[in-house]
Design a protein around this motif. Sequence first.
Motif, PDB file in Angstrom:
ATOM      1  N   GLU A   1       0.775  -0.851   0.439  1.00 46.24           N
ATOM      2  CA  GLU A   1       0.137  -0.324  -0.012  1.00 46.24           C
ATOM      3  C   GLU A   1       0.432   0.680  -0.248  1.00 46.24           C
ATOM      4  OE1 GLU A   1      -2.718  -0.280   3.726  1.00 46.24           O
ATOM      5  OE2 GLU A   1      -0.547  -0.132   5.141  1.00 46.24           O
ATOM      6  N   THR A   2       2.355   1.246   0.077  1.00 45.53           N
ATOM      7  CA  THR A   2       3.097   2.728   0.190  1.00 45.53           C
ATOM      8  C   THR A   2       3.819   2.535  -0.666  1.00 45.53           C
ATOM      9  OG1 THR A   2       4.484   0.808   1.551  1.00 45.53           O
ATOM     10  CG2 THR A   2       3.417   2.460   2.728  1.00 45.53           C
ATOM     11  N   LEU A   3       3.775   1.411  -1.633  1.00 48.55           N
ATOM     12  CA  LEU A   3       4.913   1.699  -3.151  1.00 48.55           C
ATOM     13  C   LEU A   3       3.882   2.681  -3.835  1.00 48.55           C
ATOM     14  CD1 LEU A   3       4.953  -1.839  -3.873  1.00 48.55           C
ATOM     15  CD2 LEU A   3       6.872  -0.388  -2.859  1.00 48.55           C
ATOM     16  N   PRO A   4       4.321   3.931  -4.312  1.00 50.60           N
ATOM     17  CA  PRO A   4       4.302   4.809  -5.869  1.00 50.60           C
ATOM     18  C   PRO A   4       3.460   3.908  -7.176  1.00 50.60           C
ATOM     19  CG  PRO A   4       6.431   4.541  -5.333  1.00 50.60           C
ATOM     20  CD  PRO A   4       6.652   3.561  -4.760  1.00 50.60           C
ATOM     21  N   LYS A   5       1.568   4.601  -7.080  1.00 50.44           N
ATOM     22  CA  LYS A   5       1.482   3.880  -7.624  1.00 50.44           C
ATOM     23  C   LYS A   5       2.014   4.692  -9.528  1.00 50.44           C
ATOM     24  CE  LYS A   5      -2.257   2.146  -6.762  1.00 50.44           C
ATOM     25  NZ  LYS A   5      -4.371   2.785  -6.801  1.00 50.44           N
ATOM     26  N   GLY A   6       2.715   4.457 -10.007  1.00 55.80           N
ATOM     27  CA  GLY A   6       3.139   3.998 -11.343  1.00 55.80           C
ATOM     28  C   GLY A   6       2.001   4.805 -12.940  1.00 55.80           C
ATOM     29  N   ARG A   7       2.726   5.238 -13.828  1.00 61.87           N
ATOM     30  CA  ARG A   7       1.564   4.905 -15.195  1.00 61.87           C
ATOM     31  C   ARG A   7       1.933   4.113 -16.139  1.00 61.87           C
ATOM     32  NH1 ARG A   7       1.951  11.437 -15.852  1.00 61.87           N
ATOM     33  NH2 ARG A   7       4.268  11.089 -15.515  1.00 61.87           N
ATOM     34  N   MET A   8       0.687   2.951 -16.743  1.00 60.60           N
ATOM     35  CA  MET A   8       1.111   2.150 -17.815  1.00 60.60           C
ATOM     36  C   MET A   8       1.004   2.669 -19.071  1.00 60.60           C
ATOM     37  SD  MET A   8       2.861   0.004 -15.809  1.00 60.60           S
ATOM     38  CE  MET A   8       2.195  -0.187 -13.423  1.00 60.60           C
ATOM     39  N   VAL A   9       2.454   3.199 -19.836  1.00 59.73           N
ATOM     40  CA  VAL A   9       2.007   3.632 -20.786  1.00 59.73           C
ATOM     41  C   VAL A   9       2.301   2.584 -21.708  1.00 59.73           C
ATOM     42  CG1 VAL A   9       3.181   5.658 -22.260  1.00 59.73           C
ATOM     43  CG2 VAL A   9       2.723   5.840 -19.456  1.00 59.73           C
ATOM     44  N   ALA A  10       1.377   2.760 -22.753  1.00 61.52           N
ATOM     45  CA  ALA A  10       1.695   2.574 -24.541  1.00 61.52           C
ATOM     46  C   ALA A  10       2.242   2.717 -25.469  1.00 61.52           C
ATOM     47  CB  ALA A  10       0.847   1.063 -24.429  1.00 61.52           C
ATOM     48  N   LEU A  11       2.440   3.068 -26.209  1.00 58.15           N
ATOM     49  CA  LEU A  11       3.380   3.666 -27.742  1.00 58.15           C
ATOM     50  C   LEU A  11       2.250   2.800 -28.402  1.00 58.15           C
ATOM     51  CD1 LEU A  11       6.390   5.330 -26.898  1.00 58.15           C
ATOM     52  CD2 LEU A  11       4.456   6.909 -26.382  1.00 58.15           C
ATOM     53  N   VAL A  12       1.460   3.730 -29.373  1.00 55.37           N
ATOM     54  CA  VAL A  12       1.003   2.553 -30.203  1.00 55.37           C
ATOM     55  C   VAL A  12       0.709   3.412 -31.998  1.00 55.37           C
ATOM     56  CG1 VAL A  12      -2.041   1.388 -30.296  1.00 55.37           C
ATOM     57  CG2 VAL A  12      -0.944   1.993 -28.001  1.00 55.37           C
ATOM     58  N   GLY A  13       0.945   2.591 -32.551  1.00 57.59           N
ATOM     59  CA  GLY A  13       0.545   2.774 -33.692  1.00 57.59           C
ATOM     60  C   GLY A  13      -0.950   2.922 -33.858  1.00 57.59           C
ATOM     61  N   ASP A  14      -1.272   3.382 -34.957  1.00 58.17           N
ATOM     62  CA  ASP A  14      -2.894   3.825 -35.241  1.00 58.17           C
ATOM     63  C   ASP A  14      -3.237   2.071 -35.842  1.00 58.17           C
ATOM     64  OD1 ASP A  14      -1.529   4.430 -37.658  1.00 58.17           O
ATOM     65  OD2 ASP A  14      -2.596   6.105 -37.775  1.00 58.17           O
ATOM     66  N   ALA A  15      -2.496   1.573 -36.985  1.00 55.53           N
ATOM     67  CA  ALA A  15      -2.432   0.419 -36.980  1.00 55.53           C
ATOM     68  C   ALA A  15      -2.929  -1.070 -35.924  1.00 55.53           C
ATOM     69  CB  ALA A  15      -1.687  -0.035 -38.606  1.00 55.53           C
ATOM     70  N   GLU A  16      -2.118  -0.740 -35.353  1.00 56.22           N
ATOM     71  CA  GLU A  16      -2.275  -1.585 -33.980  1.00 56.22           C
ATOM     72  C   GLU A  16      -3.949  -2.102 -33.539  1.00 56.22           C
ATOM     73  OE1 GLU A  16       0.940  -1.871 -30.622  1.00 56.22           O
ATOM     74  OE2 GLU A  16       1.901  -0.284 -32.201  1.00 56.22           O
ATOM     75  N   LEU A  17      -4.382  -1.340 -33.816  1.00 55.81           N
ATOM     76  CA  LEU A  17      -5.411  -1.201 -33.058  1.00 55.81           C
ATOM     77  C   LEU A  17      -6.424  -1.980 -33.819  1.00 55.81           C
ATOM     78  CD1 LEU A  17      -6.135   2.555 -31.857  1.00 55.81           C
ATOM     79  CD2 LEU A  17      -4.937   0.798 -30.502  1.00 55.81           C
ATOM     80  N   ASP A  18      -6.253  -2.765 -35.519  1.00 60.22           N
ATOM     81  CA  ASP A  18      -6.499  -3.089 -35.872  1.00 60.22           C
ATOM     82  C   ASP A  18      -7.257  -4.917 -35.007  1.00 60.22           C
ATOM     83  OD1 ASP A  18      -7.439  -1.555 -37.851  1.00 60.22           O
ATOM     84  OD2 ASP A  18      -5.532  -2.650 -39.365  1.00 60.22           O
ATOM     85  N   GLU A  19      -6.176  -4.710 -33.800  1.00 65.10           N
ATOM     86  CA  GLU A  19      -5.910  -6.362 -33.088  1.00 65.10           C
ATOM     87  C   GLU A  19      -7.563  -6.159 -32.147  1.00 65.10           C
ATOM     88  OE1 GLU A  19      -3.716  -8.055 -33.794  1.00 65.10           O
ATOM     89  OE2 GLU A  19      -2.784  -7.421 -35.116  1.00 65.10           O
ATOM     90  N   GLY A  20      -7.840  -7.062 -32.073  1.00 61.71           N
ATOM     91  CA  GLY A  20      -8.733  -7.567 -31.735  1.00 61.71           C
ATOM     92  C   GLY A  20      -8.782  -7.636 -30.520  1.00 61.71           C
ATOM     93  N   ASN A  21      -7.420  -8.518 -29.399  1.00 61.84           N
ATOM     94  CA  ASN A  21      -7.631  -8.436 -28.064  1.00 61.84           C
ATOM     95  C   ASN A  21      -7.115  -6.366 -27.608  1.00 61.84           C
ATOM     96  OD1 ASN A  21      -4.946  -7.715 -29.878  1.00 61.84           O
ATOM     97  ND2 ASN A  21      -4.543  -7.727 -27.412  1.00 61.84           N
TER      98      ASN A  21
END
Length: 335
Positions: free
Chosen positions: A144-164
């Motif tokens: 509970e005391t650990l700092p929370k980080g942001r999980m960041v994805a750098l995405v190509g627009d065509a990657e959004l064709d992937e169903g997952n």
Amino acid sequence: MTAPITQLKTIEQQLLWLSHWMIHHANHVRPKVDDIKVGGHQASSASMVSIMTALYFSALRPEDRVAVKPHASPVFHAIQYLMGNQTRDRLEKFRGLGGAQSYPSRTKDTNDVDFSTGSVGLGVAITSFASLVQDYIAAKPWGETLPKGRMVALVGDAELDEGNVYETLQEGWKNDLRNCWWIIDYNRQSLDGVVREGLFERIEKIFDAFGWDVVRVKHGVLQRAAFAKPGGDKLRNWIDTCPNQQYSALTFMGGAVWRKRLMDDLGDQGDVTALLERHSDSELAALMENLGGNCVETMAEAFASIDHDRPTCFLAYTIKGVVTLTCRQSAKASR
């Protein structure tokens, strides 16, 4: 607090040079036993340079983690080189035995790779699940005391064709996803062709339906300054309605062609003509290339504007293969 823009611009240009030198060296300088092309995705890397400069040198905190767009690996390796985490020898062996990897890999790269992203779409999804795991850890007394980080994805627009990707959005909504950023390099091109007009208006609605904030980063500082001048509203409307394919094609034809096309389409309306005449051909080209994702200052401002932990999608408009060289190119025109 964003880093000084002049420093970011200097770093941006160094990363552009290093990433393209790495690809050029692999294809044209390094000895090869055959004539097989090594490759390296120069255009995909160029459209990410401003975004990644702003992210790594202005926005990231020590606890944040990043899944890098696979085809932007040369920029990632260049960043690690500047940070002292990568060697010149490995850059010279890019895509070769013992060299920096084609796509960031936790097992094959020796530098600070947070997530392996070799298969497009998987690096996008893993950030969402990593954020959920982080929440699970934070719910435990020992975490509970650990700092929370942001999980960041750098995405190509065509990657959004992937169903997952869409399965991931649903899982995130069901489990109250937090501290997750997806930054979409919206250059509207892929190896398969040009992204269909209007597609991302629908995708924005999908993100909204699953509880994400969508930040559309379309215009850079040069364009926004031009829009504020007489005739700027007409220029903005032309940019916003120009089809993706035409805009990309015009970019590589230079300022004189931009000027002719704008005058042909908008006509001599006095204020528009005066606005364009304030710019030389090179300045006009820099202005038209200054989309939000190609402007390090605009990207740094966009990242700094987020002061909450809601999942956020940055839709960063870019032009594949183009980096706006410097805001100084249009300084005279903006006076």
